[in-house]
Design a protein around this motif. Structure first.
Motif, short mmCIF file in Angstrom:
data_model
loop_
_atom_site.label_atom_id
_atom_site.label_comp_id
_atom_site.label_asym_id
_atom_site.label_seq_id
_atom_site.Cartn_x
_atom_site.Cartn_y
_atom_site.Cartn_z
N THR A 12 0.90 -1.21 -0.22
CA THR A 12 0.04 -0.02 -0.05
C THR A 12 0.95 1.28 -0.05
O THR A 12 2.08 1.23 0.67
N PRO A 13 0.47 2.21 -0.80
CA PRO A 13 1.27 3.64 -0.73
C PRO A 13 1.54 3.93 0.73
O PRO A 13 0.59 3.68 1.37
N THR A 14 2.66 4.64 0.88
CA THR A 14 3.30 5.25 1.87
C THR A 14 3.46 6.75 1.77
O THR A 14 3.35 7.25 0.47
N ARG A 15 3.62 7.45 2.84
CA ARG A 15 4.01 8.93 2.71
C ARG A 15 5.49 9.07 2.22
O ARG A 15 5.87 10.04 1.80
N VAL A 16 6.17 8.13 1.91
CA VAL A 16 7.70 8.23 1.80
C VAL A 16 8.00 7.31 0.17
O VAL A 16 7.41 6.50 0.26
N LEU A 17 8.35 7.99 -0.82
CA LEU A 17 8.77 7.49 -1.91
C LEU A 17 10.49 7.52 -2.06
O LEU A 17 11.34 8.36 -1.71
N GLU A 63 22.22 1.72 -8.06
CA GLU A 63 21.56 1.54 -6.77
C GLU A 63 22.03 2.51 -5.37
O GLU A 63 21.49 2.81 -4.58
N ALA A 64 23.29 3.01 -6.05
CA ALA A 64 23.82 3.70 -4.94
C ALA A 64 23.41 4.89 -4.38
O ALA A 64 23.63 5.30 -3.09
N VAL A 65 22.61 5.71 -5.25
CA VAL A 65 22.33 7.09 -4.74
C VAL A 65 20.54 6.79 -4.41
O VAL A 65 19.83 6.46 -5.41
N ARG A 66 20.28 6.76 -3.33
CA ARG A 66 18.99 6.49 -2.72
C ARG A 66 18.49 7.86 -2.26
O ARG A 66 18.87 8.55 -1.59
N ILE A 67 17.25 8.46 -2.99
CA ILE A 67 16.68 9.64 -2.90
C ILE A 67 15.34 9.52 -2.20
O ILE A 67 14.15 8.93 -2.93
N PHE A 68 14.81 9.87 -0.83
CA PHE A 68 13.76 9.63 -0.37
C PHE A 68 12.90 11.00 -0.27
O PHE A 68 13.46 12.02 0.12
N THR A 69 11.70 10.95 -0.56
CA THR A 69 11.00 12.20 -0.37
C THR A 69 9.83 11.86 0.43
O THR A 69 8.90 10.98 0.06
N GLU A 70 9.50 12.62 1.38
CA GLU A 70 8.69 12.54 2.30
C GLU A 70 7.64 13.39 2.02
O GLU A 70 7.74 14.64 1.80
N PHE A 71 6.37 12.97 1.58
CA PHE A 71 5.03 13.78 1.20
C PHE A 71 4.26 14.15 2.41
O PHE A 71 4.18 13.19 3.36
N VAL A 72 3.25 14.85 2.57
CA VAL A 72 2.42 15.11 3.38
C VAL A 72 1.22 14.08 3.38
O VAL A 72 0.76 13.55 4.58
N GLU A 73 0.86 13.64 2.24
CA GLU A 73 -0.03 12.62 2.01
C GLU A 73 0.30 11.41 1.21
O GLU A 73 1.00 11.69 0.11
N ALA A 74 -0.02 10.19 1.60
CA ALA A 74 0.31 9.11 0.80
C ALA A 74 -0.32 9.34 -0.75
O ALA A 74 0.53 8.59 -1.66
N GLU A 75 -1.33 9.97 -1.07
CA GLU A 75 -2.03 9.99 -2.30
C GLU A 75 -1.03 10.59 -3.05
O GLU A 75 -0.65 10.33 -4.47
N SER A 76 -0.33 11.75 -2.44
CA SER A 76 0.61 12.43 -3.52
C SER A 76 1.76 11.70 -3.82
O SER A 76 2.40 11.65 -4.75
N ALA A 77 2.23 10.94 -2.84
CA ALA A 77 3.67 10.00 -2.96
C ALA A 77 3.10 8.96 -4.15
O ALA A 77 3.98 8.71 -5.09
N GLU A 78 2.01 8.58 -4.11
CA GLU A 78 1.66 7.60 -4.99
C GLU A 78 1.62 8.03 -6.33
O GLU A 78 1.83 7.32 -7.46
#
Length: 120
Positions: A12-17, A63-78
Motif C-alpha cells: 500500500t502506498p506510504t508517504r515516503v517515496l 542503486e547507490a544514490v537513494r533519494i527519499f521524498t516524504e510527502f504530507v499525504e500518501a496519495e501525493s507520493a503514489e
C-alpha cells in the motif's frame, strides 16, 4: 491500488517515496535536494527530501544514490511514484517505489532485504 515490485516494499502506498537511479555515485550536488523537491511538489506537498549514498565497494552504481521524498499525504507520493517509475532521465531509467515509513523515520535508509534491483 496496484501492488509494488519488490519483496518487502509496502504493497500500500506510504508517504515516503524512494527514487533510485536518478543520478549516479559522485554526481550528487548541492542543488539535487531542491531540484527533487521541486519536481515532486507537482504531485503534492513535500515535507523533506533525504539523499543517502551507499559507498560500499562493488555496490551497483544504479542503486547507490537513494533519494527519499516524504510527502504530507500518501496519495501525493503514489501519484509521484506512478509518474516517475520508469521515467527516462539523463540517460537513466528511474525507479520509484513506496518506502516503509517506520524504516524512514528510524533512518534505516540502506538497501532492504528483498528489494528488487533497479535493472530487473
Amino acid at each position: 491500488a496496484r501492488g509494488l515490485a519488490g519483496g518487502k516494499t509496502p504493497a500500500t502506498p506510504t508517504r515516503v517515496l524512494l527514487l533510485r537511479n536518478l543520478t549516479g555515485p559522485g554526481e550528487v550536488d548541492g542543488d539535487l535536494e531542491d531540484e527533487v523537491a521541486e519536481e515532486c511538489e507537482r504531485f503534492g506537498a513535500v515535507v523533506r527530501v533525504v539523499i543517502f549514498e551507499v559507498t560500499d565497494a562493488g555496490f551497483p552504481a544504479t542503486e547507490a544514490v537513494r533519494i527519499f521524498t516524504e510527502f504530507v499525504e500518501a496519495e501525493s507520493a503514489e501519484r509521484c511514484r506512478a509518474e516517475m517509475d520508469g521515467r527516462f532521465f539523463g540517460g537513466r531509467t528511474v525507479r520509484a517505489t513506496s518506502y516503509d515509513e517506520s524504516k524512514f523515520f528510524a533512518n534505516d535508509l540502506g538497501p532492504q532485504p528483498g528489494e528488487k534491483a533497479v535493472d530487473s
